[in-house]
Scaffold this active site. Structure first.
Site, mmCIF file in Angstrom:
data_model
loop_
_atom_site.group_PDB
_atom_site.id
_atom_site.type_symbol
_atom_site.label_atom_id
_atom_site.label_comp_id
_atom_site.label_asym_id
_atom_site.label_seq_id
_atom_site.Cartn_x
_atom_site.Cartn_y
_atom_site.Cartn_z
ATOM 1 N N ASP A 1 -3.894 -8.545 -5.586
ATOM 2 C CA ASP A 1 -4.093 -9.755 -4.793
ATOM 3 C C ASP A 1 -4.152 -10.989 -5.672
ATOM 4 O OD1 ASP A 1 -4.096 -9.075 -2.040
ATOM 5 O OD2 ASP A 1 -5.899 -7.912 -2.409
ATOM 6 N N GLU B 1 -10.033 -11.410 -7.243
ATOM 7 C CA GLU B 1 -8.681 -11.340 -6.683
ATOM 8 C C GLU B 1 -8.295 -12.623 -5.947
ATOM 9 O OE1 GLU B 1 -8.392 -7.868 -4.197
ATOM 10 O OE2 GLU B 1 -10.280 -8.260 -3.201
ATOM 11 N N CYS C 1 -8.667 -3.126 -11.862
ATOM 12 C CA CYS C 1 -8.421 -1.979 -10.978
ATOM 13 C C CYS C 1 -7.179 -2.170 -10.119
ATOM 14 C CB CYS C 1 -9.636 -1.702 -10.100
ATOM 15 S SG CYS C 1 -9.944 -3.008 -8.902
ATOM 16 N N HIS D 1 0.795 -1.222 0.000
ATOM 17 C CA HIS D 1 0.000 0.000 0.000
ATOM 18 C C HIS D 1 0.830 1.275 0.000
ATOM 19 C CE1 HIS D 1 -3.220 -2.908 0.537
ATOM 20 N NE2 HIS D 1 -3.849 -2.030 -0.201
HETATM 21 C C1 PEP Z 1 -6.084 -5.478 -5.757
HETATM 22 O O1 PEP Z 1 -5.919 -6.385 -4.946
HETATM 23 O O2 PEP Z 1 -5.655 -5.494 -6.933
HETATM 24 C C2 PEP Z 1 -6.802 -4.248 -5.367
HETATM 25 C C3 PEP Z 1 -7.113 -3.331 -6.246
HETATM 26 O O3 PEP Z 1 -7.094 -4.090 -4.055
HETATM 27 P P1 PEP Z 1 -6.068 -3.701 -2.885
HETATM 28 O O4 PEP Z 1 -4.775 -3.299 -3.534
HETATM 29 O O5 PEP Z 1 -6.695 -2.585 -2.116
HETATM 30 O O6 PEP Z 1 -5.959 -4.962 -2.108
HETATM 31 MG MG MG Z 2 -7.115 -6.470 -3.162
#
Ligand code: PEP
Ligand code: MG
Length: 754
Positions: free
Chosen positions: A626, A602, A673, A361
């Site tokens: 993920d 995911e 996404c 993140h």
């Molecule tokens: C992902 O897992 O690609 C996603 C968009 O969600 P996050 O990165 O918030 O887990």
């Molecule tokens: Mg995710």
């Protein structure tokens, strides 16, 4: 053996430089193995040789001078083979090479093991004995264990030593490899950010007014003494006399001239109190840990605890970073989303984190904010980087510490080219994302911090494709109420009027934790996360869904996205709750309309059940971050395996292909996404695979639009056909990078604009 090993590791981790670390190792190993010689050689790439860096047993005059060219002698043989070489009479071996001045010829038995760190042979550890004999199996195993365990510490000490030398020789620079976190080049001054009450995390910092700093320290000591006395009084009835002795020992240490004086003299030498305390405590811990008496050894924990107490007294009201330099490169062992969010964005030019990978993140947030970032920098000497001149190359994942004038000039040139490219790309803001052969693919923004709505708007996003609701939950000290959430979501809906907005339900767990809802698990990414938590707490889920529906205000712009769904049962349950929330709001007389509902793809199980999913929902959105993590079984935040993590792996591409084909049977649109959607190379593949929309960090949006507007879909399809024949991520990444360079978009895959 384990105790010896533990002690050596402890001592080595305290060493200030590589020479000191190796000297400790050779002395301790010689003692433990009762051999005549123990030596450490390190590979020197510049001079193409192995240099004798430390020895207990060989002629001391040879240390630092004696060297064996690569390919020369038994030491090189060990390095070439990357395995142990055990000889009863070294001088008989054809590869034996006598290094003049070492007096080595008198030793016959030879055992050499490689020192390997992250697949790289750093050097060789050798023990020798006068007598002719073969070393026993357990001796070889011991030496191999020492070398393997210490390789990391040696690599770390090497970098740290390099930094110390930089203090005196600014013409040289150190560069370290990490992983690309966020594209771009950041040039500025290091500011170390660290968690409170953690001695190991305290950075080096100099003070001008030493007497004021001494006063600060003395106040902290007095505060700690009061705290401990209070604690002692409070527990006086509950603890036996013996157990209370611990507090007396603490008070004694705090009153003892030696420890306190040592801290003060370090402060007088220019260090700030926290740094002086860190070094003094470490020194004392080392003394205790090297004692043979197990009882005394255990006392090192008390010293550590006392150190932590003193540090937290020192930090009371003071644990704030110093003023952020005008061009701040934020440095930390593990930079969290909140640390980043706290920094003044207008001063932030780069982020460097020892931990993390390109989809953790901190990387995602850096991209959202458009700040170049390098993550997963192993051996990053965090505490030494405060105030240093730093370059973060977010394209190649490289960090330059105190770079030479040449490197700095080159990067300044590249950064200027980048600024120019960014300015040029701004002209695409209002242009459609359409290929020259007329294929249109809407581009949406990922967001989650209120402060990054503006960049999303400015980037020309056609809406929000992923609003991560965790951040408003993370910055509070309790769950936000339905009304609070309503106001936040409403603001997002209003800001993007009349465009569509996808709000994702809470996805905490994994690496996103809430201070007020701690979850302790051995495997958090496989544990209680995302929809699993909210289904177990329908009151939280319903409050969030109601807030979202109310924010939708009866329009058709709202979509709700469900994270971490791994089975159809979960999906049905979540759909049932959304329906319930909707019905209740209607009954309450609210103006709401039925939202579009989507599922994040995911968790790999859904690839195989994509048709069942597509039948039930209005759209699916591939969470490639993920999906990559779970498909490849690579923790997205673990630096040790970060090189294995790549969304351009053939398996991930084939999985997305399967999702698109399955969803198409039910006319269910597919979006991507995850961070892959903002990677210009991956966009070529996603475009050809036929995804219906892409959602990404605002800072990537115009770059992606450039790719789409430059590349015929027919050409992308040709490239995809070639990609589908490839078997490794590396090959695919390189191939697509070259394709972008050939198409005149090299500036998207490397620093500069060419
Ligand atoms: C992902 O897992 O690609 C996603 C968009 O969600 P996050 O990165 O918030 O887990
Ligand atoms: Mg995710």
């Amino acid at each position: 053996m384990l105790t010896i090993l533990r002690r050596i590791i402890q001592e080595v981790s305290q060493a200030n430089n590589i020479e000191q670390a190796l000297t400790i190792i050779v002395q301790r190993v010689k003692e433990a193995m009762q051999v005549d010689v123990c030596s450490a050689y390190l590979a020197n790439e510049k001079r193409q040789c192995h240099i004798l860096m430390a020895s207990d047993g060989l002629n001391p005059k040879a240390i630092g001078h004696a060297c064996l060219g690569f390919g020369e002698g038994l030491v090189s043989l060990v390095a070439e083979r990357a395995e142990a070489v055990n000889l009863d009479n070294a001088t008989d071996h054809p590869r034996f090479y006598y290094i003049p001045g070492t007096d080595e010829q008198e030793f016959h038995a030879f055992l050499g093991v490689p020192i390997i760190h992250h697949r790289k042979v750093l050097g060789v550890l050798v023990v020798q004995q006068r007598a002719q004999r073969r070393f026993e199996e357990d001796e070889t195993a011991f030496l191999l264990t020492v070398a393997a365990q210490l390789a990391g510490a040696i690599a770390h000490a090497e970098v740290s030593g390099g930094i110390s030398r930089l203090m005196t020789d600014v013409n040289d620079g150190v560069s370290l490899a990490g992983l690309p976190g966020s594209a771009g080049v950041g040039i500025g001054t290091g500011l170390v950010i660290y968690p409170p009450a953690d001695l190991d995390a305290v950075p080096d910092r100099q003070v001008e007014d030493v007497e004021a700093e001494v006063d600060v320290f003395c106040e902290a000591v007095a505060l700690a003494q009061t705290d401990i006395r209070e604690l002692q009084a409070r527990l006086s009835t509950a603890l036996s006399q013996d157990d209370q002795a611990l507090f007396d020992a603490y008070l004694q240490m705090l009153g003892s001239a030696s420890m306190i004086d040592q801290v003060i003299s370090r402060i007088r030498a220019g260090s700030w109190a926290s740094g002086a305390l860190r070094d003094t405590i470490k020194e004392h811990i080392q003394v205790f840990e090297s004692m043979d008496d197990p009882y005394m050894r255990e006392r090192s924990e008390d010293v550590r605890d006392l150190g932590r107490r003193l540090l937290s007294c020192l930090q009371k009201g003071r644990h704030k970073p110093p003023p952020y330099p005008e061009k701040t490169v934020l440095v930390g062992d593990e930079i969290t989303a909140t640390m980043l969010a706290e920094a003044p964005i207008d001063r932030l030019v780069g982020v460097i984190s020892a931990k993390g990978s390109s989809s953790s993140h901190v990387a995602i947030l850096s991209r959202a904010l458009g700040i170049p970032a390098v993550v997963g920098v192993k051996d990053l000497p965090v505490s030494r980087l405060e105030g240093q001149s730093l370059i973060a190359d977010g394209y190649n994942g490289r960090v330059y510490i105190s770079p030479s004038a040449n490197v700095l000039a080159e990067y300044k040139r590249l950064a200027a080219e980048e600024t120019q490219m960014t300015a040029e790309l701004a002209s695409l803001r209002d242009e459609p994302a359409e290929t020259p052969d007329g294929y249109r693919i809407p581009l949406y923004a990922n967001t989650g911090l209120l402060s990054d709505i503006t960049p999303s708007l400015l980037s020309g996003a056609e809406g929000i494709g992923l609003y991560r609701t965790e951040f408003p939950f993370m910055v509070r000290d309790r769950f936000p109420s339905e009304d609070e959430q309503y106001r936040i979501y409403r603001q997002v809906m209003d800001a993007f009027e009349p465009r569509p907005v996808v709000l994702r339900t809470l996805d905490v767990g994994g690496d996103k934790s809430l201070s007020y809802f701690p979850i302790k698990e051995d495997n958090p990414f496989l544990g209680w996360r995302g929809i699993r938590i909210t289904l177990d707490h329908p009151e939280l889920f319903l409050a969030q869904v109601r807030a979202m529906l109310r924010a939708g205000d009866g329009s058709d712009r709202l979509s709700i996205l469900l994270p971490m769904i791994s089975s159809i049962a979960e999906l049905d349950e979540a759909l049932g709750l959304i329906q319930q929330g909707y019905r209740e709001l209607l009954e309450d007389g609210e103006t709401v309309s039925k939202p579009r509902v989507g599922v994040m793809i995911e968790v790999p199980s859904l690839i195989y059940q994509i048709e069942s999913v597509a039948r039930r929902v209005d759209f699916v959105s591939v969470g490639s971050n993920d999906l990559t993590q779970y498909l490849l079984a690579v923790d997205r935040n673990n630096g040790n395996v970060a090189e294995l993590y790549d969304s351009l792996s053939p398996a991930v591409i084939l999985a997305i292909k399967q999702v698109i084909e399955g969803a198409a049977k039910y006319q269910c649109p597919v979006s991507v996404c995850g961070e892959m959607a903002g990677d210009p190379r991956a966009v070529v593949v996603l475009l050809a695979l036929g995804v219906d929309s892409l959602s990404m960090s605002a800072s990537s949006l115009l770059r992606v639009k450039w790719v789409i507007r430059q590349l015929d879909r027919a050409r992308a399809t040709q490239l995809l056909d070639a990609v589908l024949e490839m078997e490794t991520a590396k090959e695919i990444r390189q191939f697509l990078g070259n394709a972008l360079i050939e198409a005149g978009m090299g500036g998207l895959v490397r620093a500069g604009n060419k």
